[in-house]
Design a protein around this motif. Structure first.
Motif, PDB file in Angstrom:
ATOM      1  N   ASP A  73     -61.389 -73.724 -44.900  1.00 23.99           N
ATOM      2  CA  ASP A  73     -61.622 -73.987 -43.951  1.00 23.99           C
ATOM      3  C   ASP A  73     -62.587 -75.122 -43.543  1.00 23.99           C
ATOM      4  O   ASP A  73     -62.465 -76.244 -42.870  1.00 23.99           O
ATOM      5  CB  ASP A  73     -62.133 -72.890 -42.650  1.00 23.99           C
ATOM      6  N   GLY A  74     -63.713 -74.941 -44.495  1.00 21.40           N
ATOM      7  CA  GLY A  74     -64.690 -76.350 -44.506  1.00 21.40           C
ATOM      8  C   GLY A  74     -64.277 -77.542 -44.911  1.00 21.40           C
ATOM      9  O   GLY A  74     -64.296 -78.472 -44.420  1.00 21.40           O
ATOM     10  N   TRP A  75     -63.357 -77.344 -45.963  1.00 19.72           N
ATOM     11  CA  TRP A  75     -62.694 -78.375 -46.519  1.00 19.72           C
ATOM     12  C   TRP A  75     -61.645 -79.178 -45.576  1.00 19.72           C
ATOM     13  O   TRP A  75     -61.677 -80.512 -45.377  1.00 19.72           O
ATOM     14  CB  TRP A  75     -61.851 -77.858 -47.743  1.00 19.72           C
ATOM     15  N   PHE A  76     -60.849 -78.306 -44.841  1.00 26.10           N
ATOM     16  CA  PHE A  76     -59.908 -78.721 -43.729  1.00 26.10           C
ATOM     17  C   PHE A  76     -60.562 -79.693 -42.731  1.00 26.10           C
ATOM     18  O   PHE A  76     -60.207 -80.518 -42.227  1.00 26.10           O
ATOM     19  CB  PHE A  76     -58.718 -77.613 -43.288  1.00 26.10           C
ATOM     20  N   GLN A  77     -61.559 -78.870 -42.125  1.00 27.13           N
ATOM     21  CA  GLN A  77     -62.449 -79.308 -41.109  1.00 27.13           C
ATOM     22  C   GLN A  77     -63.609 -80.601 -41.511  1.00 27.13           C
ATOM     23  O   GLN A  77     -64.070 -81.271 -40.471  1.00 27.13           O
ATOM     24  CB  GLN A  77     -63.192 -78.336 -40.536  1.00 27.13           C
ATOM     25  N   SER A  78     -63.725 -80.746 -42.744  1.00 27.34           N
ATOM     26  CA  SER A  78     -64.660 -81.643 -43.149  1.00 27.34           C
ATOM     27  C   SER A  78     -64.025 -83.019 -42.660  1.00 27.34           C
ATOM     28  O   SER A  78     -62.939 -83.562 -42.396  1.00 27.34           O
ATOM     29  CB  SER A  78     -64.685 -81.861 -44.654  1.00 27.34           C
ATOM     30  N   PRO A  79     -65.106 -83.998 -42.482  1.00 33.34           N
ATOM     31  CA  PRO A  79     -65.018 -85.236 -42.012  1.00 33.34           C
ATOM     32  C   PRO A  79     -64.090 -86.075 -43.359  1.00 33.34           C
ATOM     33  O   PRO A  79     -63.324 -87.058 -42.776  1.00 33.34           O
ATOM     34  CB  PRO A  79     -66.246 -86.067 -41.934  1.00 33.34           C
ATOM     35  N   ALA A  80     -64.547 -85.864 -44.514  1.00 35.92           N
ATOM     36  CA  ALA A  80     -63.692 -86.480 -45.334  1.00 35.92           C
ATOM     37  C   ALA A  80     -62.260 -86.142 -45.368  1.00 35.92           C
ATOM     38  O   ALA A  80     -61.379 -87.149 -45.555  1.00 35.92           O
ATOM     39  CB  ALA A  80     -64.196 -86.262 -46.794  1.00 35.92           C
ATOM     40  N   TYR A  81     -61.984 -85.253 -45.166  1.00 38.95           N
ATOM     41  CA  TYR A  81     -60.523 -84.698 -45.098  1.00 38.95           C
ATOM     42  C   TYR A  81     -59.724 -84.909 -44.029  1.00 38.95           C
ATOM     43  O   TYR A  81     -58.694 -85.817 -43.689  1.00 38.95           O
ATOM     44  CB  TYR A  81     -59.923 -83.107 -45.278  1.00 38.95           C
TER      45      TYR A  81
END
Length: 101
Positions: A73-81
């Motif tokens: 979830d952190g990856w998907f919600q990250s500004p980078a992604y």
């Protein structure tokens, strides 16, 4: 003594139909840099050769693995992604599904 329990690993499976190969290549080039901060890794990327049962409209599949659902979830919600999503949407029809394993 009670043993600590490990969180189940989490995976994202993406089903993909590319509409713009050049934009898709650019998106694919940028995604790996968004994974490392979350412990994510590419497990599989492939092109469909046959559907052996049922129906499946997409031509490509990708599997990403993360240490746990929080990391996924952190990856998907990250500004980078999140910054890559407009490019992804221009390039392909993509269904992303999260799973615990």
């Amino acid at each position: 003594m009670k043993q600590p329990t490990e969180s189940p690993r989490a995976c994202v499976i993406g089903h993909i139909t590319v509409r713009d190969a050049e934009k898709w290549a650019e998106y694919r080039r940028q995604v790996p840099a968004t994974l490392s901060a979350w412990g994510g890794e590419l497990v599989f990327r492939g092109r469909k050769i046959s559907v052996m049962s049922g129906e499946h409209a997409h031509a490509e599949t990708v599997v990403l693995q993360f240490p746990d659902a929080r990391s996924l979830d952190g990856w998907f919600q990250s500004p980078a992604y999140q910054a890559l999503i407009p490019l992804r949407e221009q390039a392909a029809d993509v269904v992303l599904i999260g799973y615990e394993s």
